[in-house]
Design a protein around this motif. Sequence first.
Motif, PDB file in Angstrom:
ATOM      1  N   GLY A  90       0.825  -1.190   0.000  1.00  0.00           N
ATOM      2  CA  GLY A  90       0.000   0.000   0.000  1.00  0.00           C
ATOM      3  C   GLY A  90       0.860   1.240   0.000  1.00  0.00           C
ATOM      4  N   VAL A  91       0.428   2.268  -0.706  1.00  0.00           N
ATOM      5  CA  VAL A  91       1.184   3.510  -0.814  1.00  0.00           C
ATOM      6  C   VAL A  91       0.483   4.627  -0.052  1.00  0.00           C
ATOM      7  N   ILE A  92      -0.751   4.887  -0.415  1.00  0.00           N
ATOM      8  CA  ILE A  92      -1.473   6.011   0.176  1.00  0.00           C
ATOM      9  C   ILE A  92      -2.951   5.818  -0.097  1.00  0.00           C
ATOM     10  N   CYS A  93      -3.779   6.451   0.717  1.00  0.00           N
ATOM     11  CA  CYS A  93      -5.224   6.301   0.590  1.00  0.00           C
ATOM     12  C   CYS A  93      -5.893   7.664   0.782  1.00  0.00           C
ATOM     13  N   ILE A  94      -7.074   7.812   0.193  1.00  0.00           N
ATOM     14  CA  ILE A  94      -7.912   8.969   0.466  1.00  0.00           C
ATOM     15  C   ILE A  94      -9.298   8.463   0.839  1.00  0.00           C
ATOM     16  N   SER A  95      -9.832   8.983   1.931  1.00  0.00           N
ATOM     17  CA  SER A  95     -11.148   8.554   2.375  1.00  0.00           C
ATOM     18  C   SER A  95     -12.232   9.180   1.512  1.00  0.00           C
ATOM     19  N   SER A  96     -13.446   8.710   1.668  1.00  0.00           N
ATOM     20  CA  SER A  96     -14.540   9.273   0.871  1.00  0.00           C
ATOM     21  C   SER A  96     -14.804  10.728   1.252  1.00  0.00           C
ATOM     22  N   HIS A  97     -14.348  11.145   2.443  1.00  0.00           N
ATOM     23  CA  HIS A  97     -14.507  12.542   2.847  1.00  0.00           C
ATOM     24  C   HIS A  97     -13.268  13.388   2.525  1.00  0.00           C
ATOM     25  N   GLY A 126      -9.932  12.831   3.525  1.00  0.00           N
ATOM     26  CA  GLY A 126      -8.749  12.697   4.370  1.00  0.00           C
ATOM     27  C   GLY A 126      -7.805  11.656   3.805  1.00  0.00           C
ATOM     28  N   SER A 127      -6.501  11.886   3.978  1.00  0.00           N
ATOM     29  CA  SER A 127      -5.534  10.953   3.404  1.00  0.00           C
ATOM     30  C   SER A 127      -4.706  10.272   4.475  1.00  0.00           C
ATOM     31  N   THR A 128      -4.210   9.096   4.136  1.00  0.00           N
ATOM     32  CA  THR A 128      -3.359   8.322   5.031  1.00  0.00           C
ATOM     33  C   THR A 128      -2.244   7.700   4.220  1.00  0.00           C
ATOM     34  N   ASN A 129      -1.000   7.861   4.681  1.00  0.00           N
ATOM     35  CA  ASN A 129       0.116   7.172   4.036  1.00  0.00           C
ATOM     36  C   ASN A 129       0.177   5.731   4.530  1.00  0.00           C
ATOM     37  N   TYR A 130       0.196   4.806   3.598  1.00  0.00           N
ATOM     38  CA  TYR A 130       0.406   3.413   3.961  1.00  0.00           C
ATOM     39  C   TYR A 130       1.901   3.082   3.983  1.00  0.00           C
ATOM     40  N   ALA A 131       2.689   3.808   3.193  1.00  0.00           N
ATOM     41  CA  ALA A 131       4.125   3.559   3.092  1.00  0.00           C
ATOM     42  C   ALA A 131       4.887   4.753   3.645  1.00  0.00           C
ATOM     43  N   ASP A 132       5.734   4.523   4.647  1.00  0.00           N
ATOM     44  CA  ASP A 132       6.516   5.616   5.218  1.00  0.00           C
ATOM     45  C   ASP A 132       7.472   6.226   4.204  1.00  0.00           C
ATOM     46  N   SER A 133       7.868   5.454   3.233  1.00  0.00           N
ATOM     47  CA  SER A 133       8.868   5.908   2.263  1.00  0.00           C
ATOM     48  C   SER A 133       8.361   7.016   1.353  1.00  0.00           C
ATOM     49  N   VAL A 134       7.052   7.231   1.301  1.00  0.00           N
ATOM     50  CA  VAL A 134       6.522   8.252   0.397  1.00  0.00           C
ATOM     51  C   VAL A 134       6.090   9.523   1.120  1.00  0.00           C
ATOM     52  N   LYS A 135       6.220   9.544   2.432  1.00  0.00           N
ATOM     53  CA  LYS A 135       5.813  10.727   3.190  1.00  0.00           C
ATOM     54  C   LYS A 135       6.574  11.955   2.731  1.00  0.00           C
ATOM     55  N   GLY A 136       5.839  13.024   2.517  1.00  0.00           N
ATOM     56  CA  GLY A 136       6.443  14.266   2.069  1.00  0.00           C
ATOM     57  C   GLY A 136       6.718  14.331   0.579  1.00  0.00           C
ATOM     58  N   ARG A 137       6.517  13.223  -0.109  1.00  0.00           N
ATOM     59  CA  ARG A 137       6.785  13.207  -1.560  1.00  0.00           C
ATOM     60  C   ARG A 137       5.520  12.923  -2.383  1.00  0.00           C
ATOM     61  N   PHE A 138       4.638  12.088  -1.877  1.00  0.00           N
ATOM     62  CA  PHE A 138       3.426  11.711  -2.619  1.00  0.00           C
ATOM     63  C   PHE A 138       2.216  12.334  -1.936  1.00  0.00           C
ATOM     64  N   THR A 139       1.298  12.826  -2.744  1.00  0.00           N
ATOM     65  CA  THR A 139       0.023  13.300  -2.229  1.00  0.00           C
ATOM     66  C   THR A 139      -1.110  12.733  -3.074  1.00  0.00           C
ATOM     67  N   ILE A 140      -2.245  12.596  -2.448  1.00  0.00           N
ATOM     68  CA  ILE A 140      -3.413  12.037  -3.123  1.00  0.00           C
ATOM     69  C   ILE A 140      -4.538  13.051  -3.044  1.00  0.00           C
ATOM     70  N   ALA A 197       7.742   0.690 -10.113  1.00  0.00           N
ATOM     71  CA  ALA A 197       6.766  -0.368  -9.841  1.00  0.00           C
ATOM     72  C   ALA A 197       5.577  -0.202 -10.773  1.00  0.00           C
ATOM     73  N   VAL A 198       4.713  -1.194 -10.776  1.00  0.00           N
ATOM     74  CA  VAL A 198       3.386  -1.041 -11.357  1.00  0.00           C
ATOM     75  C   VAL A 198       2.483  -0.487 -10.260  1.00  0.00           C
ATOM     76  N   TYR A 199       1.805   0.596 -10.573  1.00  0.00           N
ATOM     77  CA  TYR A 199       0.938   1.266  -9.601  1.00  0.00           C
ATOM     78  C   TYR A 199      -0.520   0.942  -9.923  1.00  0.00           C
ATOM     79  N   TYR A 200      -1.242   0.576  -8.892  1.00  0.00           N
ATOM     80  CA  TYR A 200      -2.652   0.218  -9.003  1.00  0.00           C
ATOM     81  C   TYR A 200      -3.487   1.117  -8.101  1.00  0.00           C
ATOM     82  N   CYS A 201      -4.688   1.444  -8.560  1.00  0.00           N
ATOM     83  CA  CYS A 201      -5.645   2.061  -7.654  1.00  0.00           C
ATOM     84  C   CYS A 201      -6.727   1.026  -7.336  1.00  0.00           C
ATOM     85  N   ALA A 202      -7.336   1.218  -6.194  1.00  0.00           N
ATOM     86  CA  ALA A 202      -8.356   0.286  -5.737  1.00  0.00           C
ATOM     87  C   ALA A 202      -9.389   1.037  -4.908  1.00  0.00           C
ATOM     88  N   ALA A 203     -10.589   0.476  -4.846  1.00  0.00           N
ATOM     89  CA  ALA A 203     -11.699   1.141  -4.174  1.00  0.00           C
ATOM     90  C   ALA A 203     -12.371   0.197  -3.187  1.00  0.00           C
TER      91      ALA A 203
END
Length: 127
Positions: free
Chosen positions: A47-54, A56-70, A92-98
């Motif tokens: 997991g890399v990062i997530c955005i809630s239906s409202h 709000g975002s959450t980083n799943y991977a510490d390695s992307v903090k400060g570099r990736f935004t959703i 990598a191959v990047y996937y989105c999921a719902a």
Amino acid sequence: QLQLVESGGGLVQPGGSLRLSCAASGFTLDNYAIGWFRQAPGKEREGVICISSHGGSTNYADSVKGRFTISRDNTKNTVYLQMNSLKPEDTAVYYCAAVQFPIRIVCPPRGARYDYWGQGTQVTVSS
């Protein structure tokens, strides 16, 4: 038919940026939490990062903090992943999921199951 389609991948030099898009058809994304995941050759999907239906975002991977935004644009039924300061290890191959997560203001926890997946888009970071 519920479908997610990723786009925007490609080859970029280290330190560069890319913006990935995840477009939905057959359903409206605003009722779903959307996650970005990636899988590098020979490695497990993470997991890399997530955005809630409202929104709000959450980083799943510490390695992307400060570099990736959703972000999400519900008018376009699309979620975006902005990737800055890219490193070769982001290749990598990047996937989105719902997934419909009952607590709409937060993302599902790391490791939660997502129900709908796109086909992926390749991101290669190399000089």
